[in-house]
Design an enzyme around this catalytic site. Structure first.
Site, PDB file in Angstrom:
ATOM      1  N   ARG A 238       1.058  -1.547   0.309  1.00 50.31           N
ATOM      2  CA  ARG A 238       0.219  -0.059  -0.063  1.00 50.31           C
ATOM      3  C   ARG A 238       1.040   1.394  -0.209  1.00 50.31           C
ATOM      4  O   ARG A 238       2.049   1.253   0.447  1.00 50.31           O
ATOM      5  CB  ARG A 238      -1.399   0.307   1.326  1.00 50.31           C
ATOM      6  N   GLU A 267      -4.680   7.646  -4.825  1.00 53.32           N
ATOM      7  CA  GLU A 267      -4.440   6.728  -6.122  1.00 53.32           C
ATOM      8  C   GLU A 267      -5.691   7.412  -6.388  1.00 53.32           C
ATOM      9  O   GLU A 267      -7.341   7.665  -5.424  1.00 53.32           O
ATOM     10  CB  GLU A 267      -4.877   5.631  -5.308  1.00 53.32           C
ATOM     11  N   HIS A 286      -1.915   0.893  -9.757  1.00 51.38           N
ATOM     12  CA  HIS A 286      -2.520  -0.396  -8.818  1.00 51.38           C
ATOM     13  C   HIS A 286      -3.132  -1.009  -9.506  1.00 51.38           C
ATOM     14  O   HIS A 286      -4.402  -1.774  -9.559  1.00 51.38           O
ATOM     15  CB  HIS A 286      -3.704   0.734  -8.029  1.00 51.38           C
TER      16      HIS A 286
HETATM   17  P1  NAP Z   1      -0.298 -11.980   4.130  1.00 44.31           P
HETATM   18  O1  NAP Z   1      -0.459 -13.339   3.684  1.00 44.31           O
HETATM   19  O2  NAP Z   1      -1.154 -11.667   5.152  1.00 44.31           O
HETATM   20  O3  NAP Z   1       1.060 -11.533   4.129  1.00 44.31           O
HETATM   21  C1  NAP Z   1       1.155 -10.110   4.592  1.00 44.31           C
HETATM   22  C2  NAP Z   1       3.001 -10.556   5.808  1.00 44.31           C
HETATM   23  O4  NAP Z   1       3.378  -9.477   6.072  1.00 44.31           O
HETATM   24  C3  NAP Z   1       2.984 -11.930   6.702  1.00 44.31           C
HETATM   25  O5  NAP Z   1       3.777 -12.336   6.610  1.00 44.31           O
HETATM   26  C4  NAP Z   1       3.226 -10.861   8.139  1.00 44.31           C
HETATM   27  O6  NAP Z   1       4.350 -11.521   9.062  1.00 44.31           O
HETATM   28  C5  NAP Z   1       4.194  -9.959   7.373  1.00 44.31           C
HETATM   29  N1  NAP Z   1       4.232  -8.780   8.296  1.00 44.31           N
HETATM   30  C6  NAP Z   1       2.967  -7.702   8.941  1.00 44.31           C
HETATM   31  N2  NAP Z   1       2.979  -6.607   9.557  1.00 44.31           N
HETATM   32  C7  NAP Z   1       4.773  -6.952   9.089  1.00 44.31           C
HETATM   33  C8  NAP Z   1       5.918  -5.752   9.555  1.00 44.31           C
HETATM   34  N3  NAP Z   1       5.154  -4.989  10.261  1.00 44.31           N
HETATM   35  N4  NAP Z   1       6.673  -6.076   9.503  1.00 44.31           N
HETATM   36  C9  NAP Z   1       7.350  -6.723   8.463  1.00 44.31           C
HETATM   37  N5  NAP Z   1       6.094  -8.067   8.213  1.00 44.31           N
HETATM   38  C10 NAP Z   1       5.273  -8.466   8.593  1.00 44.31           C
HETATM   39  O7  NAP Z   1      -1.389 -11.560   3.772  1.00 44.31           O
HETATM   40  P2  NAP Z   1      -1.227 -11.198   1.787  1.00 44.31           P
HETATM   41  O8  NAP Z   1      -1.706 -11.970   0.458  1.00 44.31           O
HETATM   42  O9  NAP Z   1       0.522 -11.654   0.833  1.00 44.31           O
HETATM   43  O10 NAP Z   1      -1.121  -9.817   1.005  1.00 44.31           O
HETATM   44  C11 NAP Z   1      -0.189  -8.141   1.431  1.00 44.31           C
HETATM   45  C12 NAP Z   1      -0.406  -6.945   1.808  1.00 44.31           C
HETATM   46  O11 NAP Z   1      -0.774  -7.189  -0.218  1.00 44.31           O
HETATM   47  C13 NAP Z   1      -1.754  -7.182   1.761  1.00 44.31           C
HETATM   48  O12 NAP Z   1      -2.229  -6.312   2.980  1.00 44.31           O
HETATM   49  C14 NAP Z   1      -2.633  -5.832   0.625  1.00 44.31           C
HETATM   50  O13 NAP Z   1      -2.338  -4.646   1.061  1.00 44.31           O
HETATM   51  C15 NAP Z   1      -1.695  -6.334  -0.292  1.00 44.31           C
HETATM   52  N6  NAP Z   1      -1.927  -6.611  -1.662  1.00 44.31           N
HETATM   53  C16 NAP Z   1      -1.449  -5.110  -3.049  1.00 44.31           C
HETATM   54  C17 NAP Z   1      -2.565  -5.373  -4.076  1.00 44.31           C
HETATM   55  C18 NAP Z   1      -1.917  -4.500  -5.252  1.00 44.31           C
HETATM   56  O14 NAP Z   1      -3.212  -4.466  -6.151  1.00 44.31           O
HETATM   57  N7  NAP Z   1      -0.599  -4.037  -5.825  1.00 44.31           N
HETATM   58  C19 NAP Z   1      -3.020  -6.987  -4.661  1.00 44.31           C
HETATM   59  C20 NAP Z   1      -3.342  -8.207  -3.736  1.00 44.31           C
HETATM   60  C21 NAP Z   1      -2.732  -7.199  -2.327  1.00 44.31           C
HETATM   61  P3  NAP Z   1       3.476 -13.102   9.889  1.00 44.31           P
HETATM   62  O15 NAP Z   1       2.889 -13.697   8.998  1.00 44.31           O
HETATM   63  O16 NAP Z   1       5.199 -13.090  10.044  1.00 44.31           O
HETATM   64  O17 NAP Z   1       2.248 -12.280  10.418  1.00 44.31           O
END
Ligand code: NAP
Length: 350
Positions: A238, A267, A286
């Protein structure tokens, strides 16, 4: 029982709308603007469910929607929604993890390739008729294969990016996350380390954390200064995970070499932002999950979730199922007869 009503806010295809119409009266909106705002609020005031992307709900709107039981966002991230206020009111929040993981990882890798090899900058040079001599050192890029890839947020998408890097491009993987991921380490030889160590060692730093109070401006001037001068920053998380003014300054002053950005603090990105004019920055609108296949799958999942919640067995993916007032009521009844059934909740880690 009064008829169920669902409001949709996003262009959904007819197949999904007709599935919703089988369980509820549907008020469909493609987007919100000045002319339909009042009509939308009127529909929301009677709605039991709300499905959509980019739902900008706030507490005032929730207060005007006393029947609302389920919000089903067509995204995995839910930083745009007031989760605490929804928890207080017992409103279920569903999201769409998994179905967009691989596509978003593809987008991150496209940004990695584009920033390392300067694809947009050099393609623009060709299109504008400025390819007038043999390409020389001043236009050389940096390798991708063999470079150290640092993944900040090694969850679903982070792991998929790491897999592409390690298996496809022979990249050593460092990752920062709240907890170690032994499976990722066994599969890819990835190494868990502190954010500071990752920033100081990675050639490419890829941000894939959820946005929340802890990750707000995680990449500020200090963090950018810890990166290698020849490193690139990729952000598919984000926009506000990065302090954009600090990033502009770091890119201008050569603190880091390049950035590939799919997300921004504001955005659509205002055309006047310096980021849009810098040769060493690749900007995308995005589009992390924006393929036909994946957006269709996300819409299907969001509809599955709301149907499951309002009329079936429960949602497939929910953020706060345990805070859902219907779950609590049902659980109370089940507790008297059955053991607990497993409920997936991502509230604590996404
Ligand atoms: P996820 O499976 O929940 O993964 C998030 C990861 O971030 C987890 O491994 C978590 O660690 C880690 N984390 C959380 N807080 C942290 C911190 N302060 N420092 C370091 N690591 C941290 O989520 P996901 O499905 O991969 O998606 C991640 C994010 O991508 C979404 O929340 C969304 O905002 C973004 N996204 C963007 C798009 C786009 O169109 N650009 C599309 C999809 C998603 P732990 O597992 O150890 O808790």
């Amino acid at each position: 029982m009064a008829e169920r009503r669902i409001v949709t806010l996003r262009r959904l295809d007819e197949a999904q709308l007709s599935r919703l119409r089988q369980i509820a009266v549907v008020d469909a909106f493609e987007d919100l603007n000045e002319t339909n705002q009042a009509q939308f609020m009127e529909a929301l005031s009677r709605a039991h469910g709300l499905v959509g992307g980019k739902l900008e709900l706030d507490e005032v709107m929730l207060d005007k929607a006393p029947s609302l039981e389920v919000v089903s966002t067509i995204s995995v991230g839910y930083d745009h929604l007031p989760l605490a206020a929804m928890n207080e009111r017992g409103i279920l929040l569903c999201n769409t993890p998994d179905v967009l993981t691989e596509t978003t990882a593809d987008t991150a890798f496209a940004l990695i390739m584009a920033t390392q090899r300067r694809l947009v900058e050099l393609s623009t040079m060709v299109r504008e008729g400025r390819w007038t001599a043999h390409v020389d050192r001043e236009h050389f890029g940096s390798d991708v294969h063999g470079k150290t890839l640092g993944i900040v947020g090694a969850g679903r998408i982070g792991a998929a990016i790491a897999r592409r890097g390690a298996l496809g491009f022979g990249m050593p993987i460092l990752y920062a996350a709240n907890s170690a991921k032994p499976e990722l380490e066994a599969e890819l030889g990835a190494r868990h380390c502190s954010l500071d160590e990752l920033l100081s060692r990675a050639d490419i730093v890829c941000l894939v954390v959820p946005y929340n109070a802890d990750t707000h401006h995680l990449m500020d001037a200090g963090a950018l200064a810890r990166m290698k001068p020849n490193a690139a920053l990729i952000n598919v998380a984000r926009g506000k995970v990065v302090d954009e003014s600090a990033l502009v300054e770091a890119l201008e002053r050569g603190v880091i070499r390049a950035a590939g950005l799919d997300v921004f603090a504001e955005e659509p990105l205002p055309a006047t932002t310096p980021l849009a004019a810098m040769d060493n920055v690749v900007v995308l609108p995005h589009i992390g999950s924006a393929t036909h296949e994946t957006r269709d799958a996300m819409a299907r999942r969001a509809v599955d979730n709301i149907i499951g919640a309002l009329a079936g067995e429960g949602p497939i993916s929910a953020v706060n199922e345990h805070r859902w007032r219907h779950y609590q009521q049902n659980q109370h009844q089940q507790d008297q007869h059955q053991p607990h059934r497993y409920h997936r909740s991502t509230e604590d880690n996404a």
